[in-house]
Structure formats: structure tokens, C-alpha cells
Write an enzyme that holds these catalytic residues in place. Structure first.
Site, PDB file in Angstrom:
ATOM      1  N   ASN A 211       0.847  -1.195   0.000  1.00  0.00           N
ATOM      2  CA  ASN A 211       0.000   0.000   0.000  1.00  0.00           C
ATOM      3  C   ASN A 211       0.880   1.242   0.000  1.00  0.00           C
ATOM      4  OD1 ASN A 211       0.505   0.853   2.843  1.00  0.00           O
ATOM      5  ND2 ASN A 211      -0.350  -1.176   3.242  1.00  0.00           N
ATOM      6  N   ILE A 308      -2.944  -6.946  14.283  1.00  0.00           N
ATOM      7  CA  ILE A 308      -1.902  -6.784  15.307  1.00  0.00           C
ATOM      8  C   ILE A 308      -2.406  -5.891  16.440  1.00  0.00           C
ATOM      9  CG2 ILE A 308       0.478  -6.023  15.688  1.00  0.00           C
ATOM     10  CD1 ILE A 308       0.864  -6.540  12.602  1.00  0.00           C
ATOM     11  N   LYS A 340     -13.964   2.109  15.121  1.00  0.00           N
ATOM     12  CA  LYS A 340     -12.748   1.288  15.028  1.00  0.00           C
ATOM     13  C   LYS A 340     -12.061   1.184  16.389  1.00  0.00           C
ATOM     14  CE  LYS A 340     -10.719   1.223  10.942  1.00  0.00           C
ATOM     15  NZ  LYS A 340     -10.023   1.756   9.774  1.00  0.00           N
ATOM     16  N   LYS A 344     -11.402  -2.410  18.027  1.00  0.00           N
ATOM     17  CA  LYS A 344     -10.024  -2.899  18.198  1.00  0.00           C
ATOM     18  C   LYS A 344      -9.623  -2.991  19.663  1.00  0.00           C
ATOM     19  CE  LYS A 344      -8.619  -2.282  13.674  1.00  0.00           C
ATOM     20  NZ  LYS A 344      -7.692  -3.024  12.852  1.00  0.00           N
TER      21      LYS A 344
HETATM   22  N1  CTP Z   1      -3.894  -2.776  12.128  1.00  0.00           N
HETATM   23  C1  CTP Z   1      -3.137  -3.825  12.593  1.00  0.00           C
HETATM   24  N2  CTP Z   1      -3.193  -5.021  11.972  1.00  0.00           N
HETATM   25  C2  CTP Z   1      -3.966  -5.210  10.889  1.00  0.00           C
HETATM   26  C3  CTP Z   1      -4.735  -4.141  10.381  1.00  0.00           C
HETATM   27  C4  CTP Z   1      -4.670  -2.927  11.024  1.00  0.00           C
HETATM   28  O1  CTP Z   1      -2.417  -3.642  13.575  1.00  0.00           O
HETATM   29  N3  CTP Z   1      -3.989  -6.381  10.308  1.00  0.00           N
HETATM   30  C5  CTP Z   1      -3.876  -1.508  12.869  1.00  0.00           C
HETATM   31  C6  CTP Z   1      -3.236  -0.348  12.118  1.00  0.00           C
HETATM   32  O2  CTP Z   1      -1.871  -0.274  12.416  1.00  0.00           O
HETATM   33  C7  CTP Z   1      -4.014   0.820  12.685  1.00  0.00           C
HETATM   34  C8  CTP Z   1      -5.383   0.266  12.968  1.00  0.00           C
HETATM   35  O3  CTP Z   1      -5.215  -1.139  13.062  1.00  0.00           O
HETATM   36  O4  CTP Z   1      -3.494   1.233  13.925  1.00  0.00           O
HETATM   37  C9  CTP Z   1      -6.403   0.562  11.936  1.00  0.00           C
HETATM   38  O5  CTP Z   1      -5.954   0.191  10.664  1.00  0.00           O
HETATM   39  P1  CTP Z   1      -6.932   0.275   9.435  1.00  0.00           P
HETATM   40  O6  CTP Z   1      -6.236  -0.244   8.246  1.00  0.00           O
HETATM   41  O7  CTP Z   1      -7.509   1.655   9.392  1.00  0.00           O
HETATM   42  O8  CTP Z   1      -8.060  -0.687   9.971  1.00  0.00           O
HETATM   43  P2  CTP Z   1      -8.625  -2.006   9.408  1.00  0.00           P
HETATM   44  O9  CTP Z   1      -8.845  -2.917  10.558  1.00  0.00           O
HETATM   45  O10 CTP Z   1      -7.814  -2.514   8.310  1.00  0.00           O
HETATM   46  O11 CTP Z   1     -10.039  -1.505   8.936  1.00  0.00           O
HETATM   47  P3  CTP Z   1     -10.578  -1.101   7.486  1.00  0.00           P
HETATM   48  O12 CTP Z   1      -9.464  -1.445   6.504  1.00  0.00           O
HETATM   49  O13 CTP Z   1     -11.764  -1.942   7.338  1.00  0.00           O
HETATM   50  O14 CTP Z   1     -10.864   0.348   7.562  1.00  0.00           O
END
Ligand code: CTP
Length: 407
Positions: A211, A308, A340, A344
Site C-alpha cells: 500500500n 496486530i 474502530k 479494536k
Molecule cells: N492494524 C493492525 N493489523 C492489521 C490491520 C490494522 O495492527 N492487520 C492496525 C493499524 O496499524 C491501525 C489500525 O489497526 O493502527 C487501523 O488500521 P486500518 O487499516 O484503518 O483498519 P482495518 O482494521 O484494516 O479496517 P478497514 O481497513 O476496514 O478500515
């Protein structure tokens, strides 16, 4: 002030090495333990025996002995130290350190360490004034190395000018000042885990899912937290940024590796998850490059990566006291980020709008909202460095609040 501190002293090869003996004595009088690395050059001026007698510990000299004796001995030496002092620091050791050379124990320790380094240069005045030495010292200062001296004075070589090593008392004062300053820093003593950058999820040996994350915001937070005295472990996906000074950097590629590195970095007082972790990885990585075989595009079966942030937020044992997530959103920023945070299980979430018209991905500024139990705080647009400093100040306030409540 120095009671219980472990100060790793590197004695390199200069006539001023004799003053290092007095330095060891003064540091030990003040309660510090002083393990010593004596370089081959240093041992021409002082003996291992006299150093060991004053230090009260075995003197380390040979990289290979130490490695054999206990695996990765050079890492252990630097890991156990609170501060590394090079006295005397010759022009040669400064040059090798600046180049990242590591062919003896002293330079290997210096390359392997994430601990602060204080150098007390000692050399002939012309060597000190030479453009190469000036360049090396300027580079090392930029990398976070501190210096004490050199002083002006008569030199062993018969010349006069700057190049004499600082006196043992001055070096002790510089060491005490270092610990005093560190003690007063807002995040002194705090352990911080931080993730940053994208992850790369391999498809085959040459292709991966990635990304647009640059890692800039996470790296700025790591640097700000280190400046504020935190002991920072930065678990980073692939980025093109220089490692921040004074940070323990762990490079990873995939989300699985990132999670493993985070677990290894615990315990932590604060954990900040700024990485743009790929949500999906391929169900199976092809061992060979996928070929165009005329059958059309390959079907890529994907499977979900571990979350994570959620995993660490929901730890029953060893959850960091304060867990901060990031939410990069392209629509309904506050609503999505608020949901979120709850989903989380983190304490705070830093939300920002990454829709293309905002231009934040990869840029140098950011407009964020800090969402916590207390509600939403919207910060004005500022540089990523300023966002980092402000977040670090908020973290320090929060940790101070916890410490006061515990009293
Ligand atoms: N994050 C993580 N591990 C993942 C996905 C996300 O630790 N597999 C953490 C990111 O580092 C960030 C937070 O979760 O602190 C939100 O990440 P984001 O990409 O916005 O959330 P997603 O869970 O991927 O939600 P979406 O893509 O549906 O918006």
C-alpha cells in the site's frame, strides 16, 4: 546519580588512555559499574591487568573470544549498558564509527548498540582540525553521539591547541549531566513499541501486495519519543526512510512477521500502531514466478492477516498500559474511527483523512483527530514532526497521570 548505572567504557589507542584509568576509579566511586572494551591500540598504552584491577571486571578485547564465550557477546555488552563512553576517542575510531565499520569488538559494539554514546576525543591538533575529522564529528553529532572536549593545551606531541582529552572530572560531569537530562525527559524510563510503514505480502518471489504508506508519521513519532527519553522499539515494514537516532529498529516485511516482532518487543508501557498493515495476504505463496500461460489472469486466493492492534489490545497478560491505534479513513472519518477504536479495543485512536484530495499519504503534513474515552480532539493541520511531538506530549501527560494515581 550514577548508582547502579552500567557505563561501558571503550578505551582506544591514544596516549590519553592513561587518564581512562582515573575515569574508571571516579565512576566506580560514584556507584557505577564500568565494563571495559580495550582496543588493540588502547592496549599499547594501558594494560588489561591495570584496567581490570580498577574496573573490578574482566576486560573485553577480542571480538571472537567473546562471541565464542557467550553467543552474540557484543550485542549483550551494548544491551546491558546504560551509556557507552569512548575515552580516549581517537580520530581513527571516530572515522570507523562514522563509516559503520565493525572489524573489532569496540566498533562492533558501537554499530550494534541502540544506547547513547558519549565520546571524549583525544588527538593531535592537526588531526582534530582536519576536514575529515570535522566531517566525521559533525556526522556523528547528527546521528546523536555526544561529545565532551577536546580541550586546548600542550600536547604530548609538543604542539599546542585543541586535541587534549577532557579531564576525568569533566567526563564524569558530562556523564552525570547526561543522566540528569535523561531523568528529566518527559518519557524517561518508558518503554514504547511502535509499528510503522506498510507490509509487503508476497504473491510470488517477485510480486507482492502493498500500500502507499510512507512510514513518515510513524518514524516521526519514534524520533520524537526517543528525544523524549523513551526506550523505543520501532517495528517497521519496508520504507525508504533513515532509521531515527536512538531507536531500536526491527525491519519486517509481512504482517505475520510484524506481529511476531511486536510480541517479542513486549512488555511495553505504550504501544502505538501506525503501520498500514495489509488486511489480506495470499493463501499460498507461489515458489516460482507466476507465468502468463495464456490462461488469463491468475486467481489470487486471499486470506486475512492477523490484526496486530487488536491482538495486542486484547492481551489478557502483558497488555501495554496505553494502546494507541491509527485510523486512516477516506470517508466518515470520525464515525469510522470512533467505531474502530471500540472494535479494536485500543485506548486512543489517531484518525486522519487519507482521501486522495487530502494528499496526506506520503506527504509531510497531517490533519488528525485524537479520539479517546474523553471524546474527540481535532488538531490543526501541522507537519508530521509536530503531530509526533504533540502526541508524545499527550502520552507523557497520560503516563504521568497513571504514575500519580498509583502513588
Ligand atoms: N492494524 C493492525 N493489523 C492489521 C490491520 C490494522 O495492527 N492487520 C492496525 C493499524 O496499524 C491501525 C489500525 O489497526 O493502527 C487501523 O488500521 P486500518 O487499516 O484503518 O483498519 P482495518 O482494521 O484494516 O479496517 P478497514 O481497513 O476496514 O478500515
Amino acid at each position: 546519580m550514577l548508582d547502579g548505572k552500567r557505563i561501558l567504557l571503550i578505551i582506544s589507542g591514544g596516549i590519553a588512555a592513561y587518564k581512562a584509568l582515573e575515569l574508571i576509579r571516579r565512576l566506580r566511586e560514584r556507584g557505577a559499574s564500568v565494563p571495559v572494551v580495550l582496543t588493540a591500540g588502547g592496549s599499547n598504552f594501558v594494560t588489561s591487568l591495570s584496567v581490570a584491577a580498577l574496573a573490578g571486571e574482566t576486560v573485553h578485547g577480542d571480538l571472537f573470544d567473546l562471541t565464542r564465550e557467550s553467543e552474540m557477546g557484543h550485542i549483550q555488552l551494548s544491551r546491558d549498558a546504560d551509556l557507552i563512553v569512548i575515552a580516549p576517542a581517537t580520530a581513527d575510531i571516530l572515522a570507523r564509527m562514522n563509516c559503520g565499520l565493525a572489524h573489532d569488538l569496540a566498533t562492533t559494539v558501537l554499530l550494534a548498540t541502540d544506547k547513547p554514546v558519549l565520546a571524549a576525543p583525544a588527538m593531535n591538533v592537526r588531526m582534530w582540525q582536519h576536514v575529515a575529522t570535522r566531517r566525521n564529528v559533525a556526522d556523528l553529532r547528527r546521528d546523536g553521539v555526544s561529545f565532551v572536549g577536546p580541550n586546548d593545551g600542550d600536547m604530548a606531541c609538543g604542539e599546542f591547541g585543541p586535541g587534549r582529552m577532557a579531564e576525568p572530572d569533566e567526563i564524569v560531569t558530562a556523564i552525570e549531566n547526561h543522566f540528569q537530562a535523561t531523568h528529566e525527559l518527559p518519557l524517561a524510563g518508558a518503554r514504547m513499541l511502535l509499528t510503522a510503514g506498510p507490509t509487503h505480502e508476497p504473491i510470488d518471489p517477485v510480486r507482492y501486495i502493498a500500500n502507499r504508506s510512507s512510514g513518515k508519521q510513524g518514524y516521526a513519532i519514534a524520533a520524537a519519543a526517543a528525544r523524549a527519553g523513551a526506550d523505543v522499539t520501532l517495528v517497521s515494514g519496508p520504507v525508504t526512510l533513515d532509521p531515527p537516532a536512538g531507536v531500536n529498529l526491527v525491519n519486517v516485511q509481512t504482517a505475520d512477521e510484524m506481529l511476531e516482532a511486536c510480541n517479542r518487543a513486549l512488555p511495553a508501557d505504550v504501544a502505538i500502531f501506525s503501520a498500514a498493515v495489509a488486511d489480506w495476504k495470499t493463501a499460498a505463496q507461489s515458489d516460482n514466478k507466476i507465468k502468463k500461460d495464456g490462461g488469463g489472469p491468475p486467481g489470487l486466493a486471499l486470506t486475512e492477516n492477523p490484526d496486530i492492534l487488536r491482538t495486542i489490545s486484547c492481551l489478557e497478560h502483558g497488555r501495554p498500559g496505553l494502546v494507541v491505534g491509527f485510523a486512516a479513513e477516506t470517508e466518515n472519518v470520525l464515525e469510522n474511527a470512533t467505531a474502530k477504536r471500540l472494535r479494536k479495543g485500543c485506548d486512543w485512536i489517531v484518525a486522519n483523512d487519507v482521501s486522495p484530495h487530502q494528499g496526506v499519504m506520503g506527504g509531510d503534513s497531517n490533519t488528525v483527530h485524537l479520539i479517546s474515552d474523553g471524546g474527540v480532539e481535532s488538531w490543526p493541520t501541522m507537519t508530521k514532526t509536530d503531530v509526533a511531538d504533540r502526541l508524545v506530549a499527550r502520552l507523557a501527560d497520560a503516563l504521568r497521570g497513571v504514575a500519580n494515581a498509583a502513588r
